[in-house]
Design an enzyme around this catalytic site. Structure first.
Site, mmCIF file in Angstrom:
data_model
loop_
_atom_site.group_PDB
_atom_site.id
_atom_site.type_symbol
_atom_site.label_atom_id
_atom_site.label_comp_id
_atom_site.label_asym_id
_atom_site.label_seq_id
_atom_site.Cartn_x
_atom_site.Cartn_y
_atom_site.Cartn_z
ATOM 1 N N ASP A 231 1.126 -4.377 -3.399
ATOM 2 C CA ASP A 231 2.069 -5.493 -3.527
ATOM 3 C C ASP A 231 2.340 -5.812 -4.998
ATOM 4 O O ASP A 231 1.568 -5.426 -5.880
ATOM 5 C CB ASP A 231 1.507 -6.740 -2.842
ATOM 6 C CG ASP A 231 1.388 -6.558 -1.341
ATOM 7 O OD1 ASP A 231 2.080 -5.684 -0.796
ATOM 8 O OD2 ASP A 231 0.587 -7.283 -0.726
HETATM 9 N N1 URA Z 1 -3.207 -5.211 1.241
HETATM 10 C C1 URA Z 1 -2.383 -6.187 0.795
HETATM 11 O O1 URA Z 1 -2.242 -7.234 1.419
HETATM 12 N N2 URA Z 1 -1.735 -5.960 -0.365
HETATM 13 C C2 URA Z 1 -1.879 -4.852 -1.104
HETATM 14 O O2 URA Z 1 -1.262 -4.723 -2.156
HETATM 15 C C3 URA Z 1 -2.729 -3.860 -0.626
HETATM 16 C C4 URA Z 1 -3.388 -4.061 0.545
#
Ligand code: URA
Length: 230
Positions: free
Chosen positions: A102
């Site tokens: 993310d």
């Molecule tokens: N899980 C999430 O919620 N975000 C990420 O970036 C990776 C795994």
């Protein structure tokens, strides 16, 4: 793809001719004579018959990036900086991300042009653990580990997550190991307990560990030994 299929897909050879070419040891993959019809031709392989090059092959490339906060795991984005903008390599649009993170998640990101290698790294069926360091808004209760080990039902995908391991490091900090990478998976797992993830950092993917000498935004090529681990 199998070499016999690769060759017989070309308009110039029928199956019988392909069998003969292989028996007569006239086919080379990456410089080595092959006679096994099952031998693999990858998109990077150089394939020659006699002295004629049928596929030139491209070198496979593998990089480890320390993803910083505030950039998107995409090759292009109209609004935000992308992780690919941090990579200064020729033909970088041939590269793809193996396991997105993310916008505000930091840590290990693998970037390559080798699709079958990156699938082995990310597919749930290979069960390679992805390890995250997590900090949360509320305290992490003792019930979390059991629920994560059982799996959580994700209604949108209509699936139950595979067992995950939780190691509590402090009241609001933990290390989580998951073998799949569902959309916002870690945040949704903690979200089940109404606990917001404030910091998320991927430390490793299977045997590949984020190099501690890489500052956020820096990257390096994987070593031959690291590539062979997958
Ligand atoms: N899980 C999430 O919620 N975000 C990420 O970036 C990776 C795994």
């Amino acid at each position: 793809m199998r070499v016999d299929r690769f060759l017989s897909n070309l308009p110039r050879f029928n199956r019988k001719q392909v069998r003969l070419l292989l028996v007569e040891k006239r086919v080379r993959i990456d410089g080595k004579i092959v006679s096994d019809p099952h031998a693999d031709v990858l998109e990077f392989s150089r394939v020659e018959v006699d002295d004629e090059v049928l596929q030139a092959g491209k070198p496979a490339r593998y990089f480890m990036l320390h993803k910083p906060r505030g950039c998107v795991s995409a090759t292009r984005d109209p609004q935000h900086p992308t992780v690919l903008e941090l990579i200064h390599e020729p033909d970088k649009h041939d590269l793809h991300i193996a396991g997105r993170l993310d916008f505000n998640t930091t840590g290990l990101m693998i970037i390559t042009n080798d699709g079958s290698w990156s699938r082995r790294l990310t597919q749930p069926k290979t069960r390679l653990p992805k390890i995250y360091y997590v900090e949360t808004e509320q305290d992490i209760g003792p019930e979390y580990a059991l629920k994560f080990a059982e799996g959580l039902y994700f209604a949108f995908e209509d699936l139950t997550t595979l067992p995950a391991g939780l190691q509590v490091l402090g009241p609001k900090a933990a290390r989580l190991s998951i073998v799949e990478g569902r959309y916002h998976q870690v945040k949704r797992m903690f979200g089940h307990f109404d606990n917001k993830v404030l910091r998320l950092h991927r430390e490793r993917m299977g045997p590949l560990v984020l190099d501690s000498t890489l500052e956020p935004g820096e990257y390096r090529p994987l070593s031959a030994a690291e590539i062979q681990l997958i």
